[in-house]
Design a protein around this motif. Structure first.
Motif, PDB file in Angstrom:
ATOM      1  N   ASP A 280       0.947  -1.236   0.063  1.00 10.91           N
ATOM      2  CA  ASP A 280       0.075  -0.036  -0.067  1.00 10.91           C
ATOM      3  C   ASP A 280       0.827   1.335  -0.034  1.00 10.91           C
ATOM      4  O   ASP A 280       0.515   2.264  -0.748  1.00 10.91           O
ATOM      5  N   ALA A 281       1.921   1.262   0.760  1.00 15.01           N
ATOM      6  CA  ALA A 281       3.050   2.325   0.822  1.00 15.01           C
ATOM      7  C   ALA A 281       3.262   2.863  -0.419  1.00 15.01           C
ATOM      8  O   ALA A 281       3.482   4.341  -0.843  1.00 15.01           O
ATOM      9  N   THR A 282       3.739   2.100  -1.409  1.00 15.01           N
ATOM     10  CA  THR A 282       4.106   2.227  -2.837  1.00 15.01           C
ATOM     11  C   THR A 282       3.197   2.190  -3.963  1.00 15.01           C
ATOM     12  O   THR A 282       3.509   2.416  -5.051  1.00 15.01           O
ATOM     13  N   SER A 283       1.897   1.863  -3.607  1.00 18.43           N
ATOM     14  CA  SER A 283       0.869   1.649  -4.367  1.00 18.43           C
ATOM     15  C   SER A 283       1.100   0.927  -5.652  1.00 18.43           C
ATOM     16  O   SER A 283       0.967   0.849  -6.725  1.00 18.43           O
ATOM     17  N   GLN A 284       1.823  -0.638  -5.374  1.00 18.07           N
ATOM     18  CA  GLN A 284       1.968  -1.426  -6.031  1.00 18.07           C
ATOM     19  C   GLN A 284       1.165  -2.996  -5.519  1.00 18.07           C
ATOM     20  O   GLN A 284       1.265  -3.345  -4.412  1.00 18.07           O
ATOM     21  N   TYR A 285       0.529  -3.462  -6.481  1.00 16.78           N
ATOM     22  CA  TYR A 285      -0.430  -4.534  -6.032  1.00 16.78           C
ATOM     23  C   TYR A 285      -0.116  -5.552  -7.126  1.00 16.78           C
ATOM     24  O   TYR A 285      -0.242  -5.735  -8.308  1.00 16.78           O
ATOM     25  N   GLY A 286      -0.391  -6.979  -6.274  1.00 18.33           N
ATOM     26  CA  GLY A 286      -0.472  -8.104  -7.012  1.00 18.33           C
ATOM     27  C   GLY A 286       0.776  -8.366  -7.809  1.00 18.33           C
ATOM     28  O   GLY A 286       0.893  -8.910  -8.925  1.00 18.33           O
ATOM     29  N   PRO A 287       2.195  -8.328  -7.097  1.00 17.76           N
ATOM     30  CA  PRO A 287       3.383  -8.450  -7.842  1.00 17.76           C
ATOM     31  C   PRO A 287       3.676  -9.829  -8.188  1.00 17.76           C
ATOM     32  O   PRO A 287       3.565 -10.792  -7.022  1.00 17.76           O
ATOM     33  N   GLY A 288       3.923 -10.485  -8.975  1.00 20.48           N
ATOM     34  CA  GLY A 288       4.397 -11.712  -9.441  1.00 20.48           C
ATOM     35  C   GLY A 288       4.685 -12.028 -10.751  1.00 20.48           C
ATOM     36  O   GLY A 288       5.099 -11.418 -11.594  1.00 20.48           O
ATOM     37  N   HIS A 289       4.578 -13.459 -10.949  1.00 19.91           N
ATOM     38  CA  HIS A 289       4.981 -14.080 -12.188  1.00 19.91           C
ATOM     39  C   HIS A 289       6.329 -13.344 -12.808  1.00 19.91           C
ATOM     40  O   HIS A 289       6.431 -12.797 -13.634  1.00 19.91           O
ATOM     41  N   ASN A 290       7.262 -13.687 -12.010  1.00 27.37           N
ATOM     42  CA  ASN A 290       8.657 -13.293 -12.313  1.00 27.37           C
ATOM     43  C   ASN A 290       9.578 -13.813 -13.056  1.00 27.37           C
ATOM     44  O   ASN A 290       9.468 -15.132 -13.290  1.00 27.37           O
ATOM     45  N   SER A 291      10.589 -13.336 -13.301  1.00 23.92           N
ATOM     46  CA  SER A 291      11.943 -13.997 -13.959  1.00 23.92           C
ATOM     47  C   SER A 291      13.130 -13.071 -13.451  1.00 23.92           C
ATOM     48  O   SER A 291      12.816 -12.008 -12.554  1.00 23.92           O
TER      49      SER A 291
END
Length: 483
Positions: A280-291
């Motif tokens: 919430d602090a950086t307004s980034q949501y649902g981070p995933g499916h990385n490489s």
């Protein structure tokens, strides 16, 4: 009185260190093996499931899922940032009918034994959810202009929902890992691994190494998917994505010894908590499916992933096109495990600053006081974005990674604290610095106060102040390395 006593003791200790090191010598750290790298996020709008591959030809190759789910695209550039504006080429388009005719998802590009390979998932025109894994083979130096041939479906234990194939080599052995629906389990997908006979064929019995059982793996859907591998220090770390593809999407991690039998489920240990999740602090949501990829100088590991800049989604998240490709540096803990921190705010990525004379200590905030500490947790307490100075161009300000809008600034006592920008000229002046070559090592950096010329950001008894450096020790205290 107690503070004065501590300062006196520290001064004595510094003097002793100087005597032991020899006349005129200050103990100091070597230049870091992994210097700071900065990028500006996002790298690509409306590109999910990103994969970036750095090739020996000096180019980064980038592919990802497009919102229409109808084709495979590639970009290339000599820098990661350059991928943002690089032209995009469609190298393959879905079939008009039958298999490989719908839901073209999660492509990955690899270079194996002199040829290019793209792994991807696809459904059928008769059943778009009949997702299976497929492989393309490309012949030619440049995959954007290569001749591509379909090598067909990757056959596994079951003819069931399967996707997110990735390949990697450990100890000279090539493996494939992927996500698949096990018909005997009450979930959506688990993670599997197998050795490979060739780039499109597995060999031996596929091993199930993880299934979604933890609370954060089963929100919305029971999912383990999107495996990605990074290796360091004799360990194999496999990140994976869990839960539904909304704000609950996150990364978990499995760990195995590089010398272990990776096809034995007992070789893998699962972490009990996610290693990367919404902020919430950086307004980034649902981070995933990385490489994973590496920086241009080859000295930093880079996490590549997608997320959204908002939390609430109307309808099926898979119909929301706004997952974006983002990158940030991976840091490594003293115990040899990766630390991904938090998904950083849009814009320039943050750095860490290690002390010139205390190699294991980093500038951080703690209870809003600025200091240097070792083994900082959470990582983001020691990350700062170097942004244009609040007083204007030609200067810089140091903005907290996990408290956007909060900056390092000096107060009336010249102590440095982390405070929220109140918009006043006084705050801007106190939170602005001139970036200088390191006072003790030009490979480092020193920050001269904008408000008080001649005073520099320095640590003293591990706390940060802006003070006038007059001795070799003072200059060492005011020198930092960006990491």
């Amino acid at each position: 009185m107690r503070r004065n006593a501590v300062r006196l003791l520290m001064a004595v200790l510094f003097a002793l260190v100087g005597c032991l090191a020899g006349p005129g010598t200050i103990a100091h750290a070597a230049v870091p093996d992994s210097p700071a790298v900065t990028y500006t996020n996002p790298i690509a709008e409306q590109r999910a499931d990103p994969h970036i591959f750095k090739h020996t030809d000096g180019y980064y190759y980038f592919t990802a899922t497009v919102p229409a789910y109808d084709r495979i695209v590639l970009r290339r550039a000599t820098t990661i940032q350059g991928l943002k504006t690089a032209p995009e080429t469609t190298i393959w388009t879905k079939h008009a009918s039958g298999v490989m005719g719908a839901n073209i998802w999660a492509p990955e590009i690899h270079y194996i034994d002199g040829k290019w390979y793209v792994y991807f998932a696809a459904g059928s025109t008769t059943d778009k959810w009949a997702i299976r894994m497929y492989v393309l083979e490309g012949t030619g130096a440049n995959p954007l202009t290569a001749a591509w041939a379909e090598k067909g479906q990757i056959r596994t234990t079951w003819e069931s929902f399967s996707l997110d194939a990735t390949t990697f080599v450990v100890g000279g052995v090539r493996y494939l890992s992927w996500a698949q629906r096990n018909p005997a389990e009450d979930n959506n997908t688990s993670l599997f691994i197998a050795k490979m006979a060739n780039p499109w064929t597995i060999t031996g019995t596929a091993a199930e190494i993880s299934q979604p059982t933890l609370s954060w793996e089963t929100i919305g859907f029971k999912v383990n998917e999107g495996p990605a591998v990074i290796q360091r220090g004799g360990k194999v770390f496999m990140t994976y994505s869990a839960s539904a593809t909304d704000a609950n999407y996150c990364l978990g991690m499995l760990t195995a010894a590089a010398t272990a039998d990776l096809t034995n489920p007992a070789s893998w240990a699962k972490g009990s908590q996610p290693v990367f999740k919404s902020s919430d602090a950086t307004s980034q949501y649902g981070p995933g499916h990385n490489s994973f990829t590496v920086s241009e100088d080859g000295k930093s590991d880079i996490l590549v992933y997608h997320d959204r800049s908002y939390k609430d989604i109307t309808g099926d998240p898979l119909n929301d096109p706004n997952r974006r490709t983002r990158v940030q540096k991976v840091y490594w803990k003293a115990d040899g495990t990766p630390d991904f921190g938090i998904p950083v705010a849009d814009g320039v990525t943050p750095q860490r600053f290690s002390s010139y004379n205390f190699a294991d200590r980093f500038v951080r905030h703690f209870d809003y006081r600025a200091r240097i500490d070792a083994n900082v947790s959470p990582l983001a307490d020691s990350q700062f974005r170097v942004v244009t100075g609040l007083t204007g161009s030609g200067t810089v300000s140091l903005e907290s990674a996990n408290f956007p809008g909060y900056y390092l600034r000096s107060n009336a006592s010249f102590e440095v604290r982390l405070e929220k920008n109140d918009g006043t000229a006084g705050f801007a002046s106190a939170a602005t610095f001139h970036r200088r070559a390191g006072l003790s090592d030009s490979a480092g950096v020193s920050y001269e106060s904008y408000a008080s010329a001649g005073r520099y950001l320095r640590h003293y008894t591990y706390l940060l102040y802006v003070q006038t450096p007059s001795t070799a020790t003072d200059r060492a205290d005011a020198t930092f390395y960006g990491q």
